[in-house]
Write an enzyme that holds these catalytic residues in place. Structure first.
Site, PDB file in Angstrom:
ATOM      1  N   CYS A  96       0.812  -1.224   0.000  1.00  0.00           N
ATOM      2  CA  CYS A  96       0.000   0.000   0.000  1.00  0.00           C
ATOM      3  C   CYS A  96       0.842   1.270   0.000  1.00  0.00           C
ATOM      4  O   CYS A  96       0.381   2.313  -0.435  1.00  0.00           O
ATOM      5  CB  CYS A  96      -0.927   0.019   1.208  1.00  0.00           C
ATOM      6  SG  CYS A  96      -2.044  -1.382   1.291  1.00  0.00           S
ATOM      7  N   HIS A 349      -9.015   2.914  -2.779  1.00  0.00           N
ATOM      8  CA  HIS A 349      -7.619   2.671  -2.392  1.00  0.00           C
ATOM      9  C   HIS A 349      -6.964   1.716  -3.377  1.00  0.00           C
ATOM     10  O   HIS A 349      -6.867   0.517  -3.123  1.00  0.00           O
ATOM     11  CB  HIS A 349      -7.594   2.101  -0.970  1.00  0.00           C
ATOM     12  CG  HIS A 349      -6.249   1.694  -0.471  1.00  0.00           C
ATOM     13  ND1 HIS A 349      -5.074   2.314  -0.865  1.00  0.00           N
ATOM     14  CD2 HIS A 349      -5.884   0.714   0.414  1.00  0.00           C
ATOM     15  CE1 HIS A 349      -4.057   1.744  -0.242  1.00  0.00           C
ATOM     16  NE2 HIS A 349      -4.521   0.769   0.528  1.00  0.00           N
ATOM     17  N   CYS A 380      -0.947   2.462   6.850  1.00  0.00           N
ATOM     18  CA  CYS A 380      -0.546   1.112   7.225  1.00  0.00           C
ATOM     19  C   CYS A 380      -0.147   0.361   5.960  1.00  0.00           C
ATOM     20  O   CYS A 380      -0.526   0.732   4.854  1.00  0.00           O
ATOM     21  CB  CYS A 380      -1.670   0.393   7.964  1.00  0.00           C
ATOM     22  SG  CYS A 380      -3.166   0.130   6.981  1.00  0.00           S
ATOM     23  N   GLY A 382       0.705  -3.657   4.263  1.00  0.00           N
ATOM     24  CA  GLY A 382       0.562  -5.093   4.385  1.00  0.00           C
ATOM     25  C   GLY A 382       1.833  -5.796   4.837  1.00  0.00           C
ATOM     26  O   GLY A 382       2.944  -5.313   4.638  1.00  0.00           O
TER      27      GLY A 382
END
Length: 412
Positions: A96, A349, A380, A382
């Site tokens: 991300c 996203h 955050c 992954g």
């Protein structure tokens, strides 16, 4: 020979409208690389004072680097965008935070003096390339109990975070999600979002030609009661739903970074100055906690406290993840400094692209709020990580340019 370090500034950023992943989405039959190429071309159009040959690096992120998101995407996008063949490029993968990492990587090179102008961004076509496509995780990570099996399923990690924060209820998450939708809707009505959206021509074998001009994921006029009955797919009687989490999306972003010296020389706008950044690892089972220690580390690097941050752009992968951040730092769920134009729950996203969306929006908000000196972009990541970048507002009265004899005329 001694090397002089350079201040790094964010010049400009754009993104495509974000689409819903899948055959019904606006980009169902549009190539992923064409999305980011469109962003790069539009950046060059918007900044005519920037000669293409002055772009010395192109870093483009994608989480699933396969097919039309593969083959050293930064270099391919540079060539296809019309940049000179002498412009190098490379690909980035930090899930991300891919685009965020593309920015911090190129910014570090600019600060070091290796080059002066770069383009960084990201793309994710989750309809063509679902997260995890073609990967083969080493079985030892589960067999040797290095992580819990839930660590590889982002929705399950969000449920785990609910376990860590029992005060963060589903009702709180739903209320936050509705707030995100309402803020994005208001931002559209106020004309805040449209200036940085790049229209994208689309083609579909059955639907024909189209033009993507607005985000597809937002749910207009959604209410809390609309979310209450949604299924909790990651845990029976759980808390995480499609309504309080970001969806599966397609889209791309790109931005121009430069040394402050080069921006001044070329007459480029200065949207914000990079202060510092931080990436950290956390337990993969609760990856949503990552922005907390990442922000603490970045604040420590900068000699600042959370009270010095006047604007927050926090990626809303899941509502619980943002609320955990806010609860840790003692910030109210509806604090007006946080995601004032809504976030990923509403906008979408597209994984590796989202970091630059946060940065572009913060840059525009700085221009509207000269009273705010520092802002934060955080997300955050992954497999248990967090990233945070602190920026300074060049419109603030105490901002001092690093270029001797210059004033704020170059400020965006």
């Amino acid at each position: 020979m001694p090397r002089t370090l350079s201040e790094v500034v964010f010049v400009d950023g754009v993104r495509t409208p974000f689409g819903k992943a899948g055959e019904k989405g606006i980009y169902a039959q549009t190539r992923a690389d064409d999305l980011v190429i469109k962003c790069i071309r539009d950046l060059l159009r918007r900044q005519p004072n920037l000669p293409p040959e002055r772009v010395e690096e192109v870093a483009i992120a994608a989480t699933t680097q396969i097919g039309d998101q593969g083959l050293t995407l930064g270099r391919m996008a540079a060539l296809l965008s019309g940049l000179p063949k002498t412009t190098p490029g490379y690909s980035v993968d930090r899930m991300c935070a891919g685009a965020m990492t593309a920015v911090t990587n190129t910014a570090s090179s600019i600060a070091f003096g290796a080059y002066e102008v770069a383009i960084a961004g990201g793309v994710e076509h989750m309809g063509r390339h679902p997260m995890g496509e073609g990967v083969d995780p080493n079985p030892r990570i589960i067999a040797e109990k290095l992580v819990d099996t839930s660590a590889l399923v982002m929705g399950e990690t969000a449920e785990n975070l609910h376990d860590r924060y029992p005060s963060i209820t589903k009702e709180r998450c739903d209320a936050f999600a509705v707030g995100s939708q309402n803020k994005l809707q208001q931002a559209y009505e106020d004309g805040k979002i449209q200036p940085d959206l790049v229209p994208v021509a689309t083609r579909h074998a059955e639907k024909g030609w189209g033009l993507a001009t607005v985000d597809e994921p937002p749910r207009k006029d959604v209410k809390i009661e609309d979310l209450a009955s949604l299924k909790t797919p990651f845990r029976a009687h759980g808390n995480v739903t499609a309504g309080n989490a970001a969806g599966l999306n397609d889209g791309a972003t790109a931005c121009i970074l430069a040394s402050e010296r080069a921006a001044t020389e070329l007459g480029l706008p200065v949207g914000m100055r990079l202060v510092t950044y931080s990436f950290v690892g956390v337990e993969p089972e609760v990856m949503g906690y990552g922005p907390v220690p990442a922000t603490e580390k970045a604040l420590d690097h900068a000699g600042l406290t959370i009270d010095d941050i006047g604007l927050f752009e926090l990626n809303e992968a899941f509502a619980v993840q943002v609320l955990a951040f806010l609860e840790h730092f003692g910030i109210a769920d509806d604090d007006k400094r946080v995601n004032p134009w809504g976030g990923a729950i509403a906008t979408g996203h597209p994984l590796a692209s989202s970091g630059v969306r946060l940065m572009t929006q913060l840059s525009r908000q700085f221009a509207e709020h000269p009273e705010v000196r520092y802002g934060l972009t955080a997300m955050c990541i992954g497999i248990g990580m967090g990233g945070a970048v602190i920026w300074e507002n060049p419109h603030h009265a105490e901002y001092v340019s690093s270029i001797a004899g210059t004033d704020k005329e170059g400020v965006a």
